[in-house]
Design an enzyme around this catalytic site. Structure first.
Site, PDB file in Angstrom:
ATOM      1  N   THR A  89      49.515  25.145  34.352  1.00  0.00           N
ATOM      2  CA  THR A  89      48.964  25.613  33.083  1.00  0.00           C
ATOM      3  C   THR A  89      49.921  26.562  32.368  1.00  0.00           C
ATOM      4  OG1 THR A  89      47.224  27.056  32.200  1.00  0.00           O
ATOM      5  CG2 THR A  89      47.732  27.348  34.503  1.00  0.00           C
ATOM      6  N   ASP A  90      49.793  26.605  31.054  1.00  0.00           N
ATOM      7  CA  ASP A  90      50.609  27.561  30.281  1.00  0.00           C
ATOM      8  C   ASP A  90      50.223  29.007  30.591  1.00  0.00           C
ATOM      9  OD1 ASP A  90      48.121  27.587  28.997  1.00  0.00           O
ATOM     10  OD2 ASP A  90      48.900  27.122  27.007  1.00  0.00           O
ATOM     11  N   GLU A  91      49.027  29.204  31.198  1.00  0.00           N
ATOM     12  CA  GLU A  91      48.574  30.576  31.456  1.00  0.00           C
ATOM     13  C   GLU A  91      49.462  31.306  32.461  1.00  0.00           C
ATOM     14  OE1 GLU A  91      44.457  31.369  31.826  1.00  0.00           O
ATOM     15  OE2 GLU A  91      43.898  29.850  30.359  1.00  0.00           O
TER      16      GLU A  91
ATOM     17  N   TYR B 234      42.783  33.784  37.870  1.00  0.00           N
ATOM     18  CA  TYR B 234      43.020  32.326  37.775  1.00  0.00           C
ATOM     19  C   TYR B 234      44.502  32.041  37.585  1.00  0.00           C
ATOM     20  CZ  TYR B 234      43.693  27.842  35.432  1.00  0.00           C
ATOM     21  OH  TYR B 234      44.182  26.615  35.064  1.00  0.00           O
TER      22      TYR B 234
ATOM     23  N   LYS C 214      47.357  30.137  39.965  1.00  0.00           N
ATOM     24  CA  LYS C 214      48.123  28.948  39.556  1.00  0.00           C
ATOM     25  C   LYS C 214      49.632  29.240  39.623  1.00  0.00           C
ATOM     26  CE  LYS C 214      46.740  25.481  38.143  1.00  0.00           C
ATOM     27  NZ  LYS C 214      46.359  24.220  38.856  1.00  0.00           N
TER      28      LYS C 214
END
Ligand code: NAD
Ligand code: DAU
Length: 353
Positions: free
Chosen positions: A136-138, A161, A165
């Site tokens: 994810t870009d997060e 979260y 990741k």
């Protein structure tokens, strides 16, 4: 040539869309779909392909070493595509432990099994195999009003979260660097489309508009997310699997940045104009902000465009209409999810066989 895939988390939102996408696109494949069926897993997402011989479902936890080993023994996988994860930021703030377990330890378990079953000599693997981590870009943290995340942006996750990741990504990269395991990581922006669990912004707002409930907007609603129609993400993963250079990270996004409140107003406008004129902005309620809320995400997708020719095909204005119409036409699906009855689907389906 025929390929055998291990798809984890295939009963969730993106995983189920990926399974539909692959079964439509490729004739000669076998998809082994492993899902624990947490609250986010829903076999109704796969109802139309449960009898397709090219799709095998197994209920299992990716952290379960024995159960996963049995599957690696039984099937000669060419690809592992790891979607399985706890995916919701708000839940990670309330209960981080399960995020560390599934997202980090589950990924490490899969890496160990892929390495063990694919290794044929010193740093040499069965030809054509690949481990793909769906990230994810997060993991990059938050942006100010300028600039974009590239593949070389340092990892700087903020929520439990995104920290889980990012940890998983580091393990994946370490298995590439240390053991030369053939792999890719894709880091995608916010997805939307059919089968998304209505805890996430877009399906929540659509469902609340259709049922005339309040629309909770966190803080000022000016946080920016970069929205991508889920089928475009599935196409990117398929392409990276077959053509991505081993060891590489690819960012996936479509330059579709929108502030949250704009998204909410777009949904209201469409529902007002096409479905129910009584739905209006009066439903919006600004509520307390998410803790540590990242202000802006924005992906630079130049690498995947230059190397693999990938570009998004669905513009936001079209994708959001398709999505609202899908939820409107699948009210039963939403009713089963919101009532919790979807969790009985698996038992019922097998009881009827
Ligand atoms: P989701 O929550 O809809 O689905 C996750 C699936 O994983 C569910 O079916 C769940 O049952 C399964 N699962 C959870 N724990 C498991 C375990 N221990 N063992 C086996 N299965 C387990 O998530 P999603 O939105 O479809 O996201 C899929 C992946 O894509 C995630 O890895 C997520 O981090 C990533 N991602 C999501 C987005 C997005 O916008 N939704 C964007 C970029 C990346
Ligand atoms: O960027 C990719 C990520 O997108 C994925 O890695 C995650 O798995 C996925 O859940 C998603 O994370 P977000 O936190 O961005 O998605 P969510 O739909 O929860 O929230 C989108 C934005 O909307 C975010 O800024 C918070 C806000 N929001 C969300 C909800 C649920 C609201 O304002 N109100 C809400 O009720």
């Amino acid at each position: 040539m025929s390929k055998t895939y291990l798809v984890t988390g295939g009963a969730g939102f993106i995983g189920s869309n990926f399974i539909h996408y692959l079964l439509k696109k490729h004739q000669d494949i076998l998809l082994v779909n492993v899902d624990k069926l947490t609250y986010a897993g829903n076999l109704e997402n796969l109802a139309s392909v449960m009898d397709d011989k090219r799709h095998v479902f197994a209920q299992a936890d990716i952290c379960d070493k024995d159960a996963m080993e049995k599957l690696f023994d039984l099937y000669d996988f060419d690809y592992v595509v790891n979607f399985a994860a706890e995916s919701h930021v708000d839940r990670s703030i309330k209960d981080p432990d399960v995020f560390a377990r599934t997202n980090v330890m589950g990924t490490v378990n899969l890496l160990n099994l892929a390495k063990k079953h694919w290794l044929i000599g010193e740093d040499t693997y069965k030809p054509g195999v690949k481990f793909q981590q769906v990230s994810t870009d997060e993991v990059y943290g938050a942006l100010g009003s300028e600039g974009f995340f590239t593949e070389t942006t340092p990892l700087s996750p903020h929520s439990p979260y995104s920290a889980s990741k990012a940890s998983a990504d580091l393990f994946v990269q370490a298995y590439g660097d240390t053991y030369k395991l053939p792999l890719n990581i894709t880091r995608c922006s916010n997805n939307y489309g059919p089968y998304q669990f209505p805890e996430k912004l877009i399906p929540l707002m659509i469902n609340n508009c259709l049922t005339k409930k309040q629309l909770p907007v966190y803080g000022d609603g000016m946080q920016v997310r970069d929205w991508l129609y889920v089928e475009d993400h599935c196409r990117a993963i398929d392409l990276v699997l077959s053509k991505g250079r081993p060891g590489e990270v690819y960012n996936v996004g479509g330059h579709n940045e929108r502030p949250n409140v704009f998204i909410v107003k777009s949904i209201i406008d469409y529902v007002h104009d096409s479905i129910d004129p009584s739905v209006s902005e009066a439903l919006i309620k600004h509520v307390v902000d998410r803790k540590g809320h990242d202000r802006r995400y924005g992906i630079d997708p130049q690498k995947i465009k230059d190397e693999l020719g990938w570009e998004p095909e669905t513009m936001f204005e079209d994708g959001i209409k398709l999505t609202i119409r899908w939820y409107l036409e699948h009210r039963e699906w939403m009713e089963h999810v919101t009532s919790g009855s979807y969790q009985k689907y698996y038992e019922q389906m097998y009881a009827n066989r």
